[in-house]
Write a protein that holds these residues in place. Structure first.
Motif, mmCIF file in Angstrom:
data_model
loop_
_atom_site.group_PDB
_atom_site.id
_atom_site.type_symbol
_atom_site.label_atom_id
_atom_site.label_comp_id
_atom_site.label_asym_id
_atom_site.label_seq_id
_atom_site.Cartn_x
_atom_site.Cartn_y
_atom_site.Cartn_z
ATOM 1 N N VAL A 34 0.828 -1.209 0.000
ATOM 2 C CA VAL A 34 0.000 0.000 0.000
ATOM 3 C C VAL A 34 0.863 1.260 0.000
ATOM 4 O O VAL A 34 2.003 1.260 0.451
ATOM 5 C CB VAL A 34 -0.931 0.060 1.232
ATOM 6 N N GLU A 35 0.285 2.338 -0.540
ATOM 7 C CA GLU A 35 0.796 3.680 -0.284
ATOM 8 C C GLU A 35 0.061 4.144 0.960
ATOM 9 O O GLU A 35 -1.112 3.823 1.164
ATOM 10 C CB GLU A 35 0.487 4.604 -1.452
ATOM 11 N N TYR A 36 0.726 4.893 1.808
ATOM 12 C CA TYR A 36 0.109 5.273 3.073
ATOM 13 C C TYR A 36 0.182 6.776 3.281
ATOM 14 O O TYR A 36 0.899 7.488 2.593
ATOM 15 C CB TYR A 36 0.775 4.531 4.229
ATOM 16 N N GLU A 37 -0.608 7.236 4.246
ATOM 17 C CA GLU A 37 -0.629 8.651 4.592
ATOM 18 C C GLU A 37 -0.710 8.788 6.106
ATOM 19 O O GLU A 37 -1.110 7.863 6.799
ATOM 20 C CB GLU A 37 -1.817 9.352 3.942
ATOM 21 N N LYS A 54 7.682 7.986 0.538
ATOM 22 C CA LYS A 54 7.860 7.742 -0.892
ATOM 23 C C LYS A 54 7.771 6.252 -1.228
ATOM 24 O O LYS A 54 7.357 5.888 -2.309
ATOM 25 C CB LYS A 54 9.234 8.256 -1.343
ATOM 26 N N GLU A 55 8.187 5.398 -0.286
ATOM 27 C CA GLU A 55 8.217 3.959 -0.550
ATOM 28 C C GLU A 55 6.931 3.299 -0.048
ATOM 29 O O GLU A 55 6.455 3.602 1.038
ATOM 30 C CB GLU A 55 9.414 3.332 0.157
ATOM 31 N N CYS A 60 -0.921 -5.170 7.120
ATOM 32 C CA CYS A 60 -1.664 -6.343 7.560
ATOM 33 C C CYS A 60 -3.123 -5.963 7.792
ATOM 34 O O CYS A 60 -3.421 -4.941 8.402
ATOM 35 C CB CYS A 60 -1.060 -6.885 8.849
ATOM 36 N N HIS A 61 -4.040 -6.805 7.331
ATOM 37 C CA HIS A 61 -5.475 -6.550 7.494
ATOM 38 C C HIS A 61 -5.950 -6.829 8.906
ATOM 39 O O HIS A 61 -6.857 -6.171 9.401
ATOM 40 C CB HIS A 61 -6.279 -7.418 6.527
ATOM 41 N N ASN A 62 -5.345 -7.795 9.559
ATOM 42 C CA ASN A 62 -5.819 -8.214 10.874
ATOM 43 C C ASN A 62 -5.314 -7.310 11.997
ATOM 44 O O ASN A 62 -6.103 -6.770 12.766
ATOM 45 C CB ASN A 62 -5.395 -9.659 11.134
ATOM 46 N N CYS A 63 -4.003 -7.140 12.102
ATOM 47 C CA CYS A 63 -3.442 -6.363 13.219
ATOM 48 C C CYS A 63 -3.129 -4.918 12.845
ATOM 49 O O CYS A 63 -2.623 -4.170 13.687
ATOM 50 C CB CYS A 63 -2.211 -7.062 13.792
ATOM 51 N N GLU A 64 -3.438 -4.509 11.612
ATOM 52 C CA GLU A 64 -3.262 -3.125 11.141
ATOM 53 C C GLU A 64 -1.822 -2.643 11.248
ATOM 54 O O GLU A 64 -1.568 -1.460 11.433
ATOM 55 C CB GLU A 64 -4.186 -2.177 11.901
ATOM 56 N N THR A 65 -0.842 -3.552 11.128
ATOM 57 C CA THR A 65 0.569 -3.208 11.229
ATOM 58 C C THR A 65 1.118 -2.838 9.857
ATOM 59 O O THR A 65 0.781 -3.446 8.850
ATOM 60 C CB THR A 65 1.356 -4.407 11.790
ATOM 61 N N PHE A 66 1.996 -1.835 9.840
ATOM 62 C CA PHE A 66 2.744 -1.477 8.638
ATOM 63 C C PHE A 66 4.183 -1.944 8.828
ATOM 64 O O PHE A 66 4.750 -1.795 9.906
ATOM 65 C CB PHE A 66 2.767 0.047 8.443
ATOM 66 N N PHE A 67 4.790 -2.500 7.789
ATOM 67 C CA PHE A 67 6.206 -2.847 7.853
ATOM 68 C C PHE A 67 6.791 -2.780 6.454
ATOM 69 O O PHE A 67 6.074 -2.842 5.466
ATOM 70 C CB PHE A 67 6.447 -4.206 8.525
ATOM 71 N N PRO A 68 8.125 -2.615 6.344
ATOM 72 C CA PRO A 68 8.778 -2.426 5.046
ATOM 73 C C PRO A 68 8.676 -3.664 4.157
ATOM 74 O O PRO A 68 8.511 -4.783 4.645
ATOM 75 C CB PRO A 68 10.234 -2.115 5.389
#
Length: 72
Positions: A34-37, A54-55, A60-68
């Motif tokens: 995903v692109e995020y804001e 930029k990257e 994750c859909h379940n725990c709503e975590t973002f990671f590289p």
């Protein structure tokens, strides 16, 4: 006068680039690229949004975590 501020900044997915790319290392649920804001919320209402990075990230859909993307 007494005032309590309830708010904060959080990341939210803006646009899904690829669906079901892999699995979350924490909960095992599916992840998307995903692109995020960043979103400023005051009393749980979104007040201001701005592009965060930029990257693209994995989300994750379940725990709503973002990671590289290159997470080990």
């Amino acid at each position: 006068m007494f005032f309590i501020f309830v708010g904060g900044i959080e990341q939210q997915p803006r646009q899904v680039l690829k669906n079901a790319v892999g699995r979350c290392p924490w909960c095992g649920s599916r992840t998307d690229v995903v692109e995020y804001e960043k979103v400023l919320k005051v009393f749980f209402v979104a007040v201001l949004r701005w592009p965060a990075g930029k990257e693209p990230l994995l989300h994750c859909h379940n725990c709503e975590t973002f990671f590289p993307l290159l997470f080990p």
